[in-house]
Design a protein around this motif. Structure first.
Motif, PDB file in Angstrom:
ATOM      1  N   ARG A 226       0.835  -1.183   0.000  1.00  0.00           N
ATOM      2  CA  ARG A 226       0.000   0.000   0.000  1.00  0.00           C
ATOM      3  C   ARG A 226       0.877   1.242   0.000  1.00  0.00           C
ATOM      4  NH1 ARG A 226      -3.756  -3.050  -0.796  1.00  0.00           N
ATOM      5  NH2 ARG A 226      -3.266  -2.045  -2.765  1.00  0.00           N
ATOM      6  N   SER A 227       0.342   2.355  -0.476  1.00  0.00           N
ATOM      7  CA  SER A 227       1.075   3.613  -0.423  1.00  0.00           C
ATOM      8  C   SER A 227       1.262   4.031   1.037  1.00  0.00           C
ATOM      9  CB  SER A 227       0.315   4.702  -1.183  1.00  0.00           C
ATOM     10  OG  SER A 227      -0.890   5.026  -0.503  1.00  0.00           O
ATOM     11  N   TYR A 228       2.335   4.783   1.284  1.00  0.00           N
ATOM     12  CA  TYR A 228       2.569   5.265   2.642  1.00  0.00           C
ATOM     13  C   TYR A 228       1.435   6.177   3.099  1.00  0.00           C
ATOM     14  CZ  TYR A 228       7.296   3.383   2.336  1.00  0.00           C
ATOM     15  OH  TYR A 228       8.372   2.539   2.224  1.00  0.00           O
ATOM     16  N   LEU A 229       0.900   6.968   2.180  1.00  0.00           N
ATOM     17  CA  LEU A 229      -0.203   7.849   2.542  1.00  0.00           C
ATOM     18  C   LEU A 229      -1.407   7.037   3.001  1.00  0.00           C
ATOM     19  CD1 LEU A 229      -1.560  10.584   2.782  1.00  0.00           C
ATOM     20  CD2 LEU A 229      -2.083  10.468   0.318  1.00  0.00           C
ATOM     21  N   ASP A 252      -3.997   4.651  -3.308  1.00  0.00           N
ATOM     22  CA  ASP A 252      -2.791   4.155  -3.980  1.00  0.00           C
ATOM     23  C   ASP A 252      -2.746   4.631  -5.432  1.00  0.00           C
ATOM     24  OD1 ASP A 252      -2.253   2.814  -1.646  1.00  0.00           O
ATOM     25  OD2 ASP A 252      -2.885   0.858  -2.386  1.00  0.00           O
ATOM     26  N   THR A 255      -2.219   8.683  -5.836  1.00  0.00           N
ATOM     27  CA  THR A 255      -1.090   9.335  -5.169  1.00  0.00           C
ATOM     28  C   THR A 255       0.186   9.152  -5.980  1.00  0.00           C
ATOM     29  OG1 THR A 255      -2.098   8.848  -3.026  1.00  0.00           O
ATOM     30  CG2 THR A 255       0.211   9.557  -3.025  1.00  0.00           C
ATOM     31  N   ALA A 257       4.084   8.882  -6.919  1.00  0.00           N
ATOM     32  CA  ALA A 257       5.195   8.381  -6.112  1.00  0.00           C
ATOM     33  C   ALA A 257       5.963   9.522  -5.462  1.00  0.00           C
ATOM     34  CB  ALA A 257       6.119   7.538  -6.979  1.00  0.00           C
ATOM     35  N   ASP A 260       3.990  10.457  -2.479  1.00  0.00           N
ATOM     36  CA  ASP A 260       3.941   9.397  -1.471  1.00  0.00           C
ATOM     37  C   ASP A 260       5.236   9.339  -0.665  1.00  0.00           C
ATOM     38  OD1 ASP A 260       2.340   7.264  -0.340  1.00  0.00           O
ATOM     39  OD2 ASP A 260       3.835   5.885  -1.165  1.00  0.00           O
ATOM     40  N   ARG A 261       6.360   9.659  -1.312  1.00  0.00           N
ATOM     41  CA  ARG A 261       7.646   9.626  -0.601  1.00  0.00           C
ATOM     42  C   ARG A 261       7.664  10.577   0.592  1.00  0.00           C
ATOM     43  NH1 ARG A 261       9.986   9.009  -5.878  1.00  0.00           N
ATOM     44  NH2 ARG A 261      10.256  11.275  -6.066  1.00  0.00           N
ATOM     45  N   ARG A 264       6.710   8.759   3.828  1.00  0.00           N
ATOM     46  CA  ARG A 264       7.403   7.500   4.070  1.00  0.00           C
ATOM     47  C   ARG A 264       7.759   7.333   5.545  1.00  0.00           C
ATOM     48  NH1 ARG A 264      12.553   5.123   3.993  1.00  0.00           N
ATOM     49  NH2 ARG A 264      12.621   3.138   2.866  1.00  0.00           N
TER      50      ARG A 264
END
Length: 297
Positions: A226-229, A252, A255, A257, A260-261, A264
């Motif tokens: 899953r995305s960090y968000l 996901d 968002t 990348a 999303d970073r 993290r």
């Protein structure tokens, strides 16, 4: 701390009430989704589309009765092997530090061996440090643990550490069934590399007594992270289930990348060192039990 199956809502009527020929036991976060995917494609196998029935290890499922369990295999064709995949079945011993999970049961093998002594078993194991971190992130994604928590503060929550103490769990099944019915795969060697997937699939079929079969689909990405968000928002999203999955996947998808970073989070090197120290004696015990070294350093 474990509760014998016969002390819970009773599995009745003998072997006919447990209409299975094999179980994929786990461990959790070790590639069982891929094994389920492969087995579901063999024409000689019926495995319920819904992975993780949890019939033998959760009171909520066991209370539905053996009729419900048998119904999960009602669509099996004549001659098909029937089985299921529930990763928590491998988790059969708690550490004294574990916080018990309400409704979660252990000590499954003795009663199953009594009911289905010819049961074939499959387990897959992964570097226990990586497995613990993956499980930690899974529980964050489910909203059970806060995203800024430290893994070392949650080792004894939901089996994050104790599920990776593989030797004690495997010995539980070996004591009940013997060594021969149990196939042990190593995630890093037998599941993760694409180059070995065809051979591993054939070994899996042979272990279950199935004819060789060229699997149409071996390489799909399964259980993508899953995305960090999405994980940071998990505690504010709908719980696990269709609605929760739809919302998480939507986050996901939309968002980027690069965005999303910014959200993290990670387990630190120092925490990994502590995890390695924790699991070192258990890895030695596993290597002695299986008679081979593990590829985990």
């Amino acid at each position: 701390m474990s509760v014998a199956l016969r002390e819970r809502p009773e599995v009745d009527a003998g072997a006919a009430s447990v209409p299975i020929d094999f179980l994929v036991l786990g461990a959790q976060k070790c590639g069982t989704t891929w094994i389920h995917h492969v087995l579901s494609q063999h024409p000689g196998v019926f495995i319920p589309p819904a992975k993780e029935l949890h019939f033998f290890n959760k009171s909520s499922a066991l209370s539905r009765g053996c009729g419900w369990y048998a119904d999960q295999f009602a669509a099996a064709g004549a001659g098909q092997l029937r089985g299921e995949c529930t990763p928590n079945y491998l988790w059969n011993h708690l550490d004294p530090r574990d916080r018990t999970v309400p409704g979660e049961h252990h000590d499954l093998a003795p009663k199953l061996a009594e009911l289905r002594p010819q049961l074939r078993l499959v387990a897959t194991l992964r570097n226990p440090v990586d497995r613990a971190i993956s499980a930690f992130h899974h529980h964050i994604n489910q909203g059970r643990i806060a995203p800024d928590a430290r893994i070392l503060d949650h080792l004894w929550t939901l089996g994050i550490a104790s599920m990776g103490m593989y030797a004690r769990h495997l010995r539980h099944w070996i004591d009940a069934f013997g060594r021969e019915p149990l196939m042990v795969l190593i995630y890093e060697q037998d599941v993760a590399p694409d180059t070995v997937k065809p051979a591993t699939a054939q070994r899996l079929f042979a272990h279950l007594g199935l004819a060789p079969f060229e699997v149409p689909s071996l390489y799909e990405q399964l259980n993508a992270r899953r995305s960090y968000l999405a994980m940071r928002l998990a505690r504010h999203l709908p719980p696990s289930g269709l609605a929760g999955r739809v919302v998480r996947r939507g986050i996901d998808t939309i968002t980027p990348a690069r965005v999303d970073r910014l959200f993290r989070f990670a387990v630190s090197k120092e925490e990994r060192v502590e995890l390695s120290r924790l699991f070192a004696p258990h890895q030695a015990e596993l290597e002695a039990l299986l008679g081979r070294p593990m590829p985990w350093g």
